[in-house]
Design a protein around this motif. Structure first.
Motif, PDB file in Angstrom:
ATOM      1  N   LYS A  53       0.839  -1.212   0.000  1.00 58.85           N
ATOM      2  CA  LYS A  53       0.000   0.000   0.000  1.00 58.85           C
ATOM      3  C   LYS A  53       0.870   1.257   0.000  1.00 58.85           C
ATOM      4  N   ALA A  54       1.960   1.190   0.783  1.00 55.56           N
ATOM      5  CA  ALA A  54       2.865   2.340   0.834  1.00 55.56           C
ATOM      6  C   ALA A  54       3.530   2.553  -0.517  1.00 55.56           C
ATOM      7  N   MET A  55       3.876   1.444  -1.183  1.00 55.27           N
ATOM      8  CA  MET A  55       4.491   1.559  -2.502  1.00 55.27           C
ATOM      9  C   MET A  55       3.516   2.183  -3.510  1.00 55.27           C
ATOM     10  N   LYS A  56       2.241   1.812  -3.384  1.00 56.20           N
ATOM     11  CA  LYS A  56       1.235   2.371  -4.290  1.00 56.20           C
ATOM     12  C   LYS A  56       1.080   3.875  -4.051  1.00 56.20           C
ATOM     13  N   GLU A  57       1.168   4.274  -2.784  1.00 58.09           N
ATOM     14  CA  GLU A  57       1.085   5.691  -2.431  1.00 58.09           C
ATOM     15  C   GLU A  57       2.244   6.459  -3.049  1.00 58.09           C
ATOM     16  N   LYS A  58       3.449   5.859  -2.986  1.00 58.87           N
ATOM     17  CA  LYS A  58       4.626   6.511  -3.572  1.00 58.87           C
ATOM     18  C   LYS A  58       4.489   6.617  -5.086  1.00 58.87           C
ATOM     19  N   MET A  59       3.879   5.603  -5.700  1.00 60.19           N
ATOM     20  CA  MET A  59       3.661   5.661  -7.152  1.00 60.19           C
ATOM     21  C   MET A  59       2.708   6.806  -7.516  1.00 60.19           C
ATOM     22  N   LYS A  60       1.678   7.012  -6.661  1.00 59.26           N
ATOM     23  CA  LYS A  60       0.765   8.140  -6.885  1.00 59.26           C
ATOM     24  C   LYS A  60       1.507   9.470  -6.800  1.00 59.26           C
ATOM     25  N   GLU A  61       2.382   9.573  -5.777  1.00 56.14           N
ATOM     26  CA  GLU A  61       3.156  10.804  -5.617  1.00 56.14           C
ATOM     27  C   GLU A  61       4.025  11.044  -6.844  1.00 56.14           C
ATOM     28  N   GLU A  62       4.632   9.966  -7.349  1.00 66.12           N
ATOM     29  CA  GLU A  62       5.506  10.091  -8.523  1.00 66.12           C
ATOM     30  C   GLU A  62       4.711  10.533  -9.744  1.00 66.12           C
ATOM     31  N   ALA A  63       3.492   9.964  -9.882  1.00 62.42           N
ATOM     32  CA  ALA A  63       2.637  10.358 -11.006  1.00 62.42           C
ATOM     33  C   ALA A  63       2.321  11.849 -10.945  1.00 62.42           C
ATOM     34  N   TRP A  64       2.064  12.379  -9.754  1.00 65.19           N
ATOM     35  CA  TRP A  64       1.792  13.810  -9.600  1.00 65.19           C
ATOM     36  C   TRP A  64       3.041  14.645  -9.886  1.00 65.19           C
ATOM     37  N   ASN A  65       4.221  14.137  -9.458  1.00 63.71           N
ATOM     38  CA  ASN A  65       5.459  14.879  -9.742  1.00 63.71           C
ATOM     39  C   ASN A  65       5.713  14.981 -11.240  1.00 63.71           C
ATOM     40  N   ILE A  66       5.422  13.895 -11.962  1.00 59.24           N
ATOM     41  CA  ILE A  66       5.560  13.926 -13.435  1.00 59.24           C
ATOM     42  C   ILE A  66       4.582  14.949 -14.015  1.00 59.24           C
ATOM     43  N   HIS A  67       3.371  14.948 -13.470  1.00 57.18           N
ATOM     44  CA  HIS A  67       2.347  15.901 -13.926  1.00 57.18           C
ATOM     45  C   HIS A  67       2.821  17.336 -13.697  1.00 57.18           C
ATOM     46  N   PHE A  68       3.424  17.583 -12.522  1.00 59.75           N
ATOM     47  CA  PHE A  68       3.908  18.932 -12.217  1.00 59.75           C
ATOM     48  C   PHE A  68       5.002  19.358 -13.201  1.00 59.75           C
ATOM     49  N   SER A  69       5.903  18.432 -13.505  1.00 58.93           N
ATOM     50  CA  SER A  69       7.002  18.784 -14.408  1.00 58.93           C
ATOM     51  C   SER A  69       6.486  19.083 -15.820  1.00 58.93           C
ATOM     52  N   GLU A  70       5.381  18.447 -16.183  1.00 57.54           N
ATOM     53  CA  GLU A  70       4.841  18.601 -17.529  1.00 57.54           C
ATOM     54  C   GLU A  70       3.856  19.766 -17.632  1.00 57.54           C
ATOM     55  N   PHE A  71       3.011  19.930 -16.611  1.00 58.93           N
ATOM     56  CA  PHE A  71       1.922  20.923 -16.667  1.00 58.93           C
ATOM     57  C   PHE A  71       2.154  22.130 -15.762  1.00 58.93           C
ATOM     58  N   GLY A  72       3.235  22.104 -15.003  1.00 62.63           N
ATOM     59  CA  GLY A  72       3.506  23.198 -14.090  1.00 62.63           C
ATOM     60  C   GLY A  72       2.954  22.909 -12.699  1.00 62.63           C
ATOM     61  N   ARG A  73       3.475  23.685 -11.727  1.00 66.76           N
ATOM     62  CA  ARG A  73       3.041  23.477 -10.345  1.00 66.76           C
ATOM     63  C   ARG A  73       2.631  24.810  -9.740  1.00 66.76           C
ATOM     64  N   GLY A  74       1.694  24.792  -8.872  1.00 67.01           N
ATOM     65  CA  GLY A  74       1.243  26.032  -8.253  1.00 67.01           C
ATOM     66  C   GLY A  74       0.020  26.599  -8.953  1.00 67.01           C
ATOM     67  N   VAL A  75      -0.243  27.880  -8.701  1.00 72.59           N
ATOM     68  CA  VAL A  75      -1.483  28.502  -9.186  1.00 72.59           C
ATOM     69  C   VAL A  75      -1.570  28.471 -10.705  1.00 72.59           C
ATOM     70  N   CYS A  76      -0.407  28.616 -11.382  1.00 65.75           N
ATOM     71  CA  CYS A  76      -0.407  28.743 -12.837  1.00 65.75           C
ATOM     72  C   CYS A  76      -0.363  27.395 -13.569  1.00 65.75           C
ATOM     73  N   MET A  77      -0.693  26.332 -12.896  1.00 61.14           N
ATOM     74  CA  MET A  77      -0.658  24.997 -13.508  1.00 61.14           C
ATOM     75  C   MET A  77      -1.744  24.869 -14.578  1.00 61.14           C
ATOM     76  N   TYR A  78      -1.389  24.201 -15.704  1.00 61.04           N
ATOM     77  CA  TYR A  78      -2.408  23.864 -16.710  1.00 61.04           C
ATOM     78  C   TYR A  78      -3.304  22.783 -16.112  1.00 61.04           C
ATOM     79  N   ARG A  79      -4.625  22.999 -16.166  1.00 62.84           N
ATOM     80  CA  ARG A  79      -5.559  21.995 -15.621  1.00 62.84           C
ATOM     81  C   ARG A  79      -6.248  21.324 -16.809  1.00 62.84           C
ATOM     82  N   THR A  80      -6.056  20.026 -16.929  1.00 66.61           N
ATOM     83  CA  THR A  80      -6.543  19.285 -18.095  1.00 66.61           C
ATOM     84  C   THR A  80      -7.305  18.048 -17.645  1.00 66.61           C
ATOM     85  N   SER A  81      -7.733  17.267 -18.636  1.00 60.94           N
ATOM     86  CA  SER A  81      -8.439  16.017 -18.316  1.00 60.94           C
ATOM     87  C   SER A  81      -7.523  15.058 -17.565  1.00 60.94           C
TER      88      SER A  81
END
Length: 1210
Positions: free
Chosen positions: A461-489
């Motif tokens: 379960k902890a490993m799955k949680e870390k995978m979720k965090e990694e998926a979000w980090n990839i999203h941040f690097s691609e779409f930006g992080r913070g208020v100015c983030m691109y919000r998509t599907s």
């Protein structure tokens, strides 16, 4: 009124000339005023159908010249008086001047210039923004509305439309006027006139429908009736405006705040034809509301404009078509295709705005760079230069922000520092504050604090949680992080899969829009906590009561640290928003926010929830939750019709849904599962909660259809929700108390929360936010009016025992009283209605009216009509009823006074009348002499006597209680029994003290002579319109003379030895004393006679000559009666003596002369006409009907002098 000169080709068509000279013609509209026959009816019909101004301005003045066939219309008037004033002015000031002109053209030019100059001067003096902005045609329509419906200047017209009103089965073509507070309709067809006025606050339903009988019509429903309107040129625009105005009215009922026009709207480039400033204001409000909802922005954000454009998306390597929105603090983008891309750029984050090089591939591009090195490229902009200039203007007004968005995690981690002012950096100073950066909860959420020392979990379960965090980090690097983030599907997919615990607080803050508010208010929360802590109020008491009920099963709230943080956040919010204060369920939601966020972030998330995402959910009457409950019922009927029918029979939906919506399922589902719904809620809004609620009903449909009662259905749903589990959670499961209580022998199968969310999107994902908003409006009307009806029933129930009015009468009186309060809410009064409306008070005391409104209701409803004296009597009754002396009277006090006048027996009515002529009802300003005025402020005989009588009563009570205590001590031999008896005795004494002391006629103070004369005046005025007028005058004269003699006799007994000596020194020989008594009485009686004779000559009483003649006759006959009733020959001499130089003798005697209420009552009982008058039952129904029908009570009457417009008021 003077009007801008306009050409008239046919001066004689439809008009009749009444006056003329070589240059001007005064004309009257054909058929207006004196008859008119068939031609008049036809002209009137044409005027209404064609919206001619002649309907409200049936007089005009034309400028004519001898050689020309063209006339110029220079003035119009609604009455003969008004137009005659204009005509006289022209003859006096212009006629002589223009008669010496040689050329007709010069005459025309001069007159037109003069009239235009006068109009310009009038407009300059008015200095009204609306008058300047609104076009002439619209101002004319507003004037017409006020004339036709008798509205005051404060009532502003928003727009007007041509349409048909269905009266029965016949459509009446006319004009619909939509003002801020009323819907009005007027039609005149061949002599048949229809006038309709509906207050927006009375509207219970507003629907646009198309039926066979009413083709594409609007139905306006009130409590009593339905109105249908059709044949609109643009029904959608009309209906949207009606919805908006009805919504404003509902807000008035909730908040008791008047509609305030927006003064900060930009001026239009040109005057828009037939569009008022108010209409522009309301359109702008609607656009602002949609814009703020779309991008989750704060309430003060105002949309400046929007334009079509394309946005280059680096993650998709393509240009996305959409719209660019610019407001005072943000640049936002939304793609035309739903969920493709959304972007929010706060201006505080913008560093550079520049025009990029244009090409055929990228026409008119603008590049925007932010402080965290993100670049956004917009292209295909129609007016690029203007757009860049507007952004530059807004950037200049934006304060430089030291927050930045370069490191969102550092911002999140150290947000607690914003709670402390920069001057308070010293740790010793910080430690003295309730909230400072040293607190653990100022920088971390409670879960982080508890997991800090826990060993690292390396399970699946902890490993799955870390995978979720990694998926979000990839999203941040691609779409930006913070208020100015691109919000998509893609962002939505990640949210639906569950936000990792570490990122939950940051993303909640981002998606809710709370991060923007927190960034622009540094230090606000810390200062608020300091102000709020230590204050005691109803909200803080409720917070303290509920603190330990907030997630007691979670260990974070089983110690002082979690409880203290929760207390600070809830108390700070209650202080920020006293209108909401604190409501149950806020504690549950806030405790969940504190688990994942530091205190300040939790506070701003709570602000976003209560004020934007769940509007009106947590006010005193949970209106928002009730509205969404109605929406949920409607959605159930649309998606699950079979189940809806069955559930309605059981009455389940309304019971279950309230707790689901108020706590976002947190109180009915295991915590780890419900928190995933909160993730989706912060991203998608309320539609997710509706979807999941429908999915829950759908999954249990078969079982629910077989249920036979409400309890069984609720148990099934409760057990289902208890077993919704989150199998991916890392944290140890938190026991759900509800689940432990409801689990049976064989628990139902577990349901995965992810499967539930997925199925809700598959089955009910077609739900749209704008459709939900439309449904909310419809339900809001219904809910608020239902709450008002409930309040009315509660008030009537409470007053049934305290007054003799029937249920129907009380309901009608409540409506009249409340409408007075609401009228002051939107037409202004001496004090604002918002100050008078306190929702925390009982329903009986919530609505209150001021003296002016009380006088209007008293004049319309009271059975005692006293002519010009009515206003004085009303003011006195107001002071008598206003026990707390706040200048306002509530409904309970109002009914108490009215009930005494209508349903009291003779003694009660006389007691009330008697009190109205004594302090505190009688104010010092109303005293007739300086001597009387001083007695209010110095030692007063009546007050002293009543005070002494109070002391006597207290003395008797003490003696009685002493005897009782003695008896109690004698009876009790054992100490235990004695203690018990003492305990009961004190309880009994305490209960006696709490009992309201009933006032007897002996408690009433004595009345002096001037007060008595004033009472006689009042009675004289009351009898002036009675059928048995002469008999009543004869009776009151007899009673007055009797009471004056009684007062004289009493004076001699009360004066004592000192006053006897004074009398011996000044009086005639003792053998004449017996004759002097009646003589002195006679002097007082003659004074009463003169006072009553003057009563009808008061300047305040407007009367016609006939009425005056009648009253003079009454006075003379009354004087004869009063003299005759004494049967004494010496009166005339005494009267001459007093009028000859010793007139103040009566005033000097006022100090000693007095009578009691018992004497007044006994004297009045000797006269049958007076007994009959006060025993007579009065009917309030007719007065209420007149008051309800006569809208002129609340509205300014028309200024027509010759009663030409009186027919419109019917």
């Amino acid at each position: 009124m003077w009007i801008q000169p306009e050409e008239v080709l046919l001066a004689g068509a439809l008009w009749v000339s009444e006056r003329a000279n070589p240059f001007f013609i005064l004309q009257r509209r054909r058929g207006h005023g004196r008859g008119g026959g068939l031609s008049g009816l036809l002209v009137g019909t044409l005027d209404v159908v064609l919206d001619s101004s002649a309907r409200v301005a049936p007089y005009r003045i034309l400028l004519q010249t001898a050689d020309s066939q063209i006339y110029w219309n220079i003035a119009c008037g609604s009455s003969r008086k008004e137009i005659t004033e204009h005509w006289d002015w022209l003859e006096t000031n212009l006629l002589q001047t223009i008669s010496i002109f040689d050329s007709d053209e010069d005459v025309t030019t001069f007159v037109k210039g003069k009239i235009s100059g006068m109009i310009a001067e009038e407009n300059r003096l008015k200095q009204g923004d609306e008058q300047e902005e609104d076009c002439g045609k619209f101002r004319e329509a507003e004037l017409k509305m006020r004339r036709l419906f008798g509205m005051p200047e404060e009532e502003k017209l928003v727009n007007y439309y041509s349409c048909s009103y269905w009266k029965g089965r016949v459509p009446r073509q006319g004009w619909l006027y939509l003002s801020v507070n009323h819907l009005c309709f007027y039609s005149f067809l061949l002599g048949k006139e229809v006038t309709l006025v509906v207050q927006w606050t009375e509207v219970t339903q507003l629907e646009k429908n198309a039926t066979l009988l009413f083709p594409e019509s609007v139905r306006v429903s009130t409590r009593d009736t339905e109105h249908f309107f059709s044949m609109f040129l643009n029904i959608n625009d009309t209906f949207k405006l009606m919805e908006q105005l009805a919504n404003i009215a509902m807000r008035q009922i909730l908040d008791n705040e008047a509609f305030a026009a927006d003064r900060s709207l930009p001026k239009p480039c040109k005057t828009l034809k037939n569009v008022s400033a108010l209409k522009r204001d309301l359109d702008a409000r609607a656009k602002n509301e949609r814009y703020r909802t779309m991008f989750r922005l704060t309430q003060d954000e105002r949309l400046d404009g929007h334009t079509d454009c394309t946005l280059w998306t680096p993650f998709a390597k393509m240009h996305v078509v959409g719209q660019l929105f610019i407001s005072n603090n943000y640049i936002c983008f939304n793609s035309r295709e739903e969920d493709l891309c959304q972007l929010i750029i706060p201006l505080r984050e913008v560093s550079i705005v520049e025009k990029a090089d244009s090409s055929s591939v990228l026409p008119c591009p603008v590049s925007i760079s932010t402080k965290n090195k993100m670049n956004f490229l917009f292209a295909n902009l129609k007016d690029r230069d203007f757009l860049v200039q507007r952004i530059s203007d807004f950037l200049q007004r934006t304060p430089d922000s030291s927050w930045g968005d370069t490191s969102p995690l550092s911002l999140i981690g150290h947000s607690g520092s914003s709670g402390t002012p920069s001057s308070s950096t010293a740790e010793s100073v910080q430690r003295g504050r309730h909230y400072h950066t040293g607190l653990p909860t100022a920088s971390q959420g409670l879960l982080q604090l508890y997991h800090r020392d826990a060993p690292e979990d390396l399970g699946p379960k902890a490993m799955k949680e870390k995978m979720k965090e990694e998926a979000w980090n990839i999203h941040f690097s691609e779409f930006g992080r913070g208020v100015c983030m691109y919000r998509t599907s893609r962002t939505r997919e990640l949210v639906l899969n569950g936000i990792p615990e570490r990122l939950r607080g940051e993303l909640w803050l981002l998606f809710s829009g709370a991060q923007n508010e927190m960034a622009t208010h540094p230090g606000y929360y810390g200062d608020l906590v300091e102000q709020a802590m230590g204050l005691c109020s109803l909200a803080t008491e409720e917070i303290e009561r509920d603190l330990h009920r907030s997630m007691p099963e979670h260990r974070a709230f089983q110690n002082d640290m979690g409880i203290a943080a929760l207390r600070r956040v809830l108390t700070a919010y209650a202080h920020r928003n006293p209108g909401i204060g604190y409501c149950q369920a806020m504690n549950i939601v806030t405790s969940v926010l504190l688990l994942y966020c530091p205190e300040e972030e939790a506070f701003w998330l709570l602000v976003a929830l209560c004020e934007r995402m769940l509007p009106d959910y947590y006010n005193t009457r949970v209106v928002g939750a009730l509205v969404d409950q109605g929406v949920f019922e409607e959605l159930t009927r649309a998606f699950l019709p079979l189940l809806y029918e069955h559930m309605q029979e059981l009455g389940v939906i309304s019971t279950i849904s309230l707790s689901w919506f108020l706590t976002l399922f947190l109180s009915v589902m295991p915590f780890d599962s419900a928190v995933l719904l909160v993730d989706c809620f912060f991203y998608e809004g309320i539609k997710v909660i509706f979807q999941v609620a429908l999915a829950v009903l759908h999954d249990n449909m078969d079982v629910l259809l077989s249920c036979s009662d409400e309890g069984e259905a609720m148990t099934i749903l409760a057990r289902y929700l208890d077993n919704v589990v989150n199998k991916q959670t890392v944290a140890p499961p938190i026991p759900h108390l509800h689940a432990l209580l409801t689990s049976g022998d064989d628990p139902p199968p577990e349901i995965d929360i992810f499967d539930l969310i997925k199925s809700s999107y598959e089955k009910f994902g077609s739900l749209r936010s704008d459709v939900i908003e439309q449904m909310r409006f419809k339900q809001r009307l219904k809910v608020i009016q239902c709450l008002e009806d409930t309040a009315k029933r509660s008030v009537v129930r409470a007053m049934m025992t305290e007054s003799a009015f029937s249920i129907e009468e009380l309901e009608e009186l409540y409506c009249l009283f409340k409408s007075k309060h609401m009228t002051s809410c939107y037409w202004g009064s001496s004090s604002s209605a918002a100050e008078r409306h306190d929702p925390s008070l009982p329903y009986l005391e919530q609505y209150r009216i001021d003296p002016a409104q009380f006088t209007q209701l008293f004049t319309a409803l009271a059975p005692w009509v006293c002519g010009g004296h009515t206003h004085t009597l009303s003011a006195r009754l107001f002071r008598l009823l206003d026990q707390n002396q706040d200048g306002l009277v509530n409904f309970k006090e109002f009914i108490t006074g009215l009930s005494g006048m209508y349903h009291g027996d003779m003694t009660e009515k006389l007691k009330l009348l008697y009190k109205l002529h004594l302090p505190p009802a009688l104010c010092p300003e109303e005293a007739e002499s300086a001597l009387e005025a001083t007695h209010f402020f110095t030692e007063d005989v009546p007050r002293e006597s009543s005070f002494l009588s109070d002391l006597d009563i207290l003395g008797q009570q003490e003696v009685t209680s002493g005897e009782e205590g003695k008896d109690g001590g004698a009876d009790g031999e054992e100490k235990k029994e004695e203690k018990v008896k003492d305990y009961r005795y004190y309880l009994r004494m305490w209960a006696k003290e709490k009992e309201p002391k009933t006032e007897t006629i002996k408690d009433l103070p004595r009345m002096n002579q001037e007060q008595f004369i004033d009472l006689c005046k009042t009675l004289y005025n009351m009898f002036s319109e009675e059928p048995l007028e002469q008999q009543l005058y004869h009776s009151i004269a007899t009673v007055a003379s009797l009471l004056l003699r009684i007062g004289e006799v009493g004076k001699k007994f009360n004066n004592g030895s000192k006053k006897t000596d004074d009398a011996a020194a000044q009086a005639p020989p003792p053998d004449l004393q017996s004759e002097e008594g009646p003589g002195e009485g006679g002097s007082g009686e003659s004074q009463v006679c003169r006072a009553l004779a003057d009563a009808q000559l008061e300047p305040a009483a407007p009367q016609t000559s006939d009425e005056e003649t009648k009253d003079d006759t009454s006075v003379s006959s009354y004087s004869v009666v009063s003299s005759g009733s004494l049967q004494c020959e010496d009166i005339a001499d005494d009267t001459v003596l007093i009028s000859g130089g010793e007139q103040r003798q009566g005033s000097v005697l006022d100090v000693d002369w007095s009578i009691t209420f018992e004497q007044v009552l006994a004297s009045l009982l000797t006269e049958p006409p007076l007994v009959d008058y006060f025993e007579k039952k009065r009917d309030i129904h007719s007065k209420m009907a007149v008051c309800k029908a006569q809208r002129a009570v609340e509205r300014q009457t028309s200024s027509a002098s010759d009663h030409e417009l009186t027919q419109h008021s019917t």
